[in-house]
Write a protein that holds these residues in place. Structure first.
Motif, short mmCIF file in Angstrom:
data_model
loop_
_atom_site.label_atom_id
_atom_site.label_comp_id
_atom_site.label_asym_id
_atom_site.label_seq_id
_atom_site.Cartn_x
_atom_site.Cartn_y
_atom_site.Cartn_z
N GLY A 5 4.28 -59.94 -0.78
CA GLY A 5 3.03 -60.63 -1.04
C GLY A 5 1.81 -59.86 -0.61
N ILE A 6 2.00 -58.69 0.02
CA ILE A 6 0.88 -57.87 0.51
C ILE A 6 0.68 -56.68 -0.41
N LEU A 7 -0.31 -56.78 -1.29
CA LEU A 7 -0.69 -55.64 -2.12
C LEU A 7 -1.79 -54.83 -1.45
N HIS A 8 -2.52 -55.48 -0.53
CA HIS A 8 -3.68 -54.82 0.05
C HIS A 8 -4.02 -55.43 1.40
N PHE A 21 -9.49 -49.19 -0.66
CA PHE A 21 -8.20 -49.13 -1.35
C PHE A 21 -7.37 -47.91 -1.00
N GLY A 22 -7.99 -46.84 -0.46
CA GLY A 22 -7.25 -45.64 -0.13
C GLY A 22 -6.15 -45.90 0.87
N GLY A 23 -4.95 -45.42 0.56
CA GLY A 23 -3.82 -45.61 1.47
C GLY A 23 -3.30 -47.02 1.52
N ASN A 24 -3.50 -47.80 0.46
CA ASN A 24 -3.03 -49.19 0.47
C ASN A 24 -1.51 -49.26 0.47
N PRO A 25 -0.94 -50.40 0.86
CA PRO A 25 0.52 -50.48 1.03
C PRO A 25 1.31 -50.15 -0.24
N VAL A 26 0.85 -50.58 -1.40
CA VAL A 26 1.60 -50.34 -2.63
C VAL A 26 1.63 -48.85 -2.97
#
Length: 433
Positions: free
Chosen positions: A74-77, A303-308
């Motif tokens: 559930g964690i895109l960001h 957004f840089g280095g986001n989990p996805v």
């Protein structure tokens, strides 16, 4: 009245300067391995890989599974204001692979943003806005990166936050030093660098930025060792060296994991993007710690280095290393070069075949000389597509066919592509279809 065509809708709402390949542009809707399928059901062998981005091909289970597992949380960001385990783990891996001492990594969303970050770090660290770049270079489409792009076709504005001076070296085929031996070419370009420093700058230059192989510039490159020679001159004044590895990184050149390694030197910074994400948006900078930490203001990357993207990139990098795709690029790249040089011997429309690994350029000219032939490049682009092969096009004069298939390419697929390229080049040469 029927539904408007996608191309008409594209032209109505997207910029006129957003380039499209082909007289009849295609929509790619499916991919597997090294092949893609368009919306009409036609399948192609892909030899451009989304501009070198789909480095390991399409529909790779290891990458899809890693991304799907992250999506299931559930964690895109979350943003860089919070700890991101996959970001830290990927940074640790890239820092080790870089060979840069005490390396630190900052993640961005693209190669343009990575190069902008590197320029900001260099100018802050050196307290100078003077930058050295190569003629025929391309580093991105943002304000500073356009300012250091030495290719008029991609330089939309002369305005720039940095003062740039251009040196010789990257595009040997049309260089005034082209006829020289490797050693003499390196000496002539190094002498030119010294002259530019003495005449075109005030001395306190921040950095030099260079692509080990010029991407948009037509996959052109200098002899091995040129940038090592440049680095010796730069070191005399403390000038930093940034290697733009957006297209040459991750083993694509075959002989080396990073393109700059062919030059016997370790840069102060490297920028990367494209192939690391295999289609996911990720880029970044790896630099000496003291340079990375020199920024004198707060900064984040939303957004840089986001989990996805970092979970996916870790899976891509592991796949590259586990399957030794660098070795595959070296082996098949040599066969590709040999095959194309044999084609060139039969067809004078080919002026130059160059590159390393699975990063090869074919420069097309008017037969009997060196006059660039953009028309021949268009013919090859269209004829290969007609025969089921996708290739790229670029170069200073828009007359270079760019070949950069996924690094998972097989020998049979290489032979298939060589056959199609031979037929397409024969048509461009004026032979009967």
């Amino acid at each position: 009245m029927g539904e408007p065509r996608l191309i008409d809708r594209h032209r109505a709402v997207l910029p006129s300067w957003l380039a499209l390949f082909y007289d009849d542009p295609i929509e790619i809707v499916h991919g597997h391995g090294r092949r893609v399928t368009d919306s009409n059901g036609r399948t192609y062998l892909d030899f451009f890989a989304g501009i070198l981005t789909n480095a390991i091909g399409y529909d790779v289970a290891e990458v899809s599974d890693a991304v799907r597992k992250q999506l299931d949380t559930g964690i895109l960001h979350t943003s860089t204001l919070y700890l991101i385990r996959s970001q830290v783990e990927l940074a640790e891996q890239i820092a080790r692979l870089s060979g840069i001492p005490d390396a630190k990594v900052f993640f961005t969303n693209s190669g343009t943003e990575a190069n902008e970050t590197a320029l900001m770090l260099a100018t802050q660290y050196r307290r100078s806005n003077q930058v050295l770049a190569l003629r025929n270079s391309y580093h991105g489409r943002a304000f500073a990166t356009v300012g250091i792009t030495g290719n008029r076709g991609w330089s939309a504005s002369a305005l720039s936050p940095v003062k740039v001076s251009y040196v010789h070296g990257g595009y040997r085929y049309r260089s005034p030093f082209a006829a020289m031996s490797d050693a003499d070419y390196i000496k002539a370009c190094t002498d030119d660098l010294r002259d530019v420093l003495q005449t075109g700058t005030s001395g306190d230059v921040a950095c030099m930025i260079a692509e080990p192989i010029q991407g948009v510039g037509g996959f052109s490159s200098p002899p091995d060792g040129l940038f090592g020679s440049f680095a010796e001159v730069l070191a005399e004044s403390g000038i930093l060296f940034i290697s733009d590895e957006v297209q040459t990184g991750w083993g694509r050149t075959g002989a080396d994991f990073w393109g700059i390694q062919a030059h016997g030197m370790t840069p102060d910074m490297m920028t990367f993007a494209k192939g690391l994400g295999n289609g996911l948006a990720i880029g970044g900078v790896v630099a000496r710690g003291e340079i990375m930490d020199s920024l004198g203001a707060n900064s984040i990357s939303t957004f840089g280095g986001n989990p996805v993207s970092t979970v996916g990139a870790r899976a891509v990098l592991d796949y590259l290393l586990d399957h030794d795709l660098q070795a595959n690029a070296a082996t098949l790249g040599a066969r590709l070069l040999d095959g194309l040089r044999a084609v060139a011997e039969r067809h004078p429309v080919v002026g130059d075949v160059r590159g390393k690994g699975l990063m090869v350029g074919v420069e097309l000219v008017e037969p009997g000389g060196m006059t660039p032939s953009p028309a021949a490049a268009v013919t090859v682009l269209e004829e290969t597509r007609e025969r089921g092969l996708l290739v790229g096009k670029g170069g200073l004069h828009n007359n270079v066919i760019r070949l950069a298939p996924p690094m998972t390419l097989t020998a049979d697929e290489l032979d298939e592509a060589l056959g199609i390229l031979g037929e397409a080049i024969a048509v461009a040469n004026g032979d009967k279809r």
